[in-house]
Write an enzyme that holds these catalytic residues in place. Sequence first.
Site, PDB file in Angstrom:
ATOM      1  CE  LYS A   1      -3.977  -4.102   1.560  1.00  0.00           C
ATOM      2  NZ  LYS A   1      -4.720  -3.110   2.345  1.00  0.00           N
TER       3      LYS A   1
ATOM      4  CG  ASP B   1      -1.954  -1.119   1.179  1.00  0.00           C
ATOM      5  OD1 ASP B   1      -1.891  -1.964   0.270  1.00  0.00           O
ATOM      6  OD2 ASP B   1      -2.802  -1.185   2.099  1.00  0.00           O
TER       7      ASP B   1
ATOM      8  CB  CYS C   1      -2.275  -2.500   5.335  1.00  0.00           C
ATOM      9  SG  CYS C   1      -3.940  -1.769   5.273  1.00  0.00           S
TER      10      CYS C   1
END
Length: 346
Positions: free
Chosen positions: A226, A105, A271
Amino acid sequence: MSSTKSIDPAHTSSVLLDDMDACLVAFDKNCDGSLNYQEFKELSKALFKDPTGQTYPVKDPILKEIFEIFDKNGDGQIDRNEFCFCWYNWIKTIVKPISALLVIDVQNDFICGTLDIKNCSAKHNGEDVVGPINDLLDSVEFDAVFYSYDWHPEDHVSFIDNIHLRKLHESTPVKSEEAKVYDTVVFDGDPPRSQKLWPRHCVQNTWGSELFKDLKVVENAVKIYKGTNPEVDSYSAFWDNSKLTDTKMEAQLKSRNITDVYVCGIAYDVCVGATAADAIVSGFRTILLDDCCRGVDLLDIEKTKENIIKNHGIMATSDEVPDLIKGNDRRPELGYKLALNLSKRN
């Protein structure tokens, strides 16, 4: 081979024997064709070494547990058949791992957009991860590289401005009209679902969802998306938070015979941490790269580190990666984790 002092299982060889039998003979001091615990202990001293050749200490109860995993018939000896399993599934992985880098991310919204982590309590700058990750990609030849994307639809459950779209459960600690960013609410459902509320971020096909412009993206990398289900958040790059849907990350890694995963990116305690935890559960030897991560909350970052270490992953820095990948730095924690994985196959 009368002495084992200079024997390294990574480099043992013989004209007459293959590497496995040469290693067994080298450490079989009483020449009975098997390894007792003391002989296995000497092998482990040669196996678990740092890049300078110094042996890592291993506590006796842990080493005995590893020995018992490979002593399948429980006779106090690792015979040749048992050593064959140990060699091909344990020793060879330790000395020659197959490694993947998971870049989590590193997207615009977390660095300079709607969820810029500089505005969170830790005051971290997400852009700080880009340099060390790029240096790794330039200098280390990973067997695979993965980039994950938070990839949310407009009506995603985690966005605070969508709170009015769903009914809250009676147990929710915060009511809809009182909710603020970073509060946790409970949405109605079967079962009810707890959800932390975030600013709108990483909406699919927007600038905010793109990887940061200065991040190096290598050829043949795998992209993992995701958080695509509007009703369920997804911190980990393996599973959504309710473990309803997987992203195929695990299957992609196993199809490449990956043994070790290096996890980095944003946000350390959200995350990245969730991905590293799921990597461990999925059976991968897991290395969390401290200097390649930035996070939201300092206390939660420390909890993330503790959780990874407690579950037999390790913390490392990017400058340690080359020796880890080449098998020059062979950590006992990762060897123990691998042995525990193998015990489930027995």
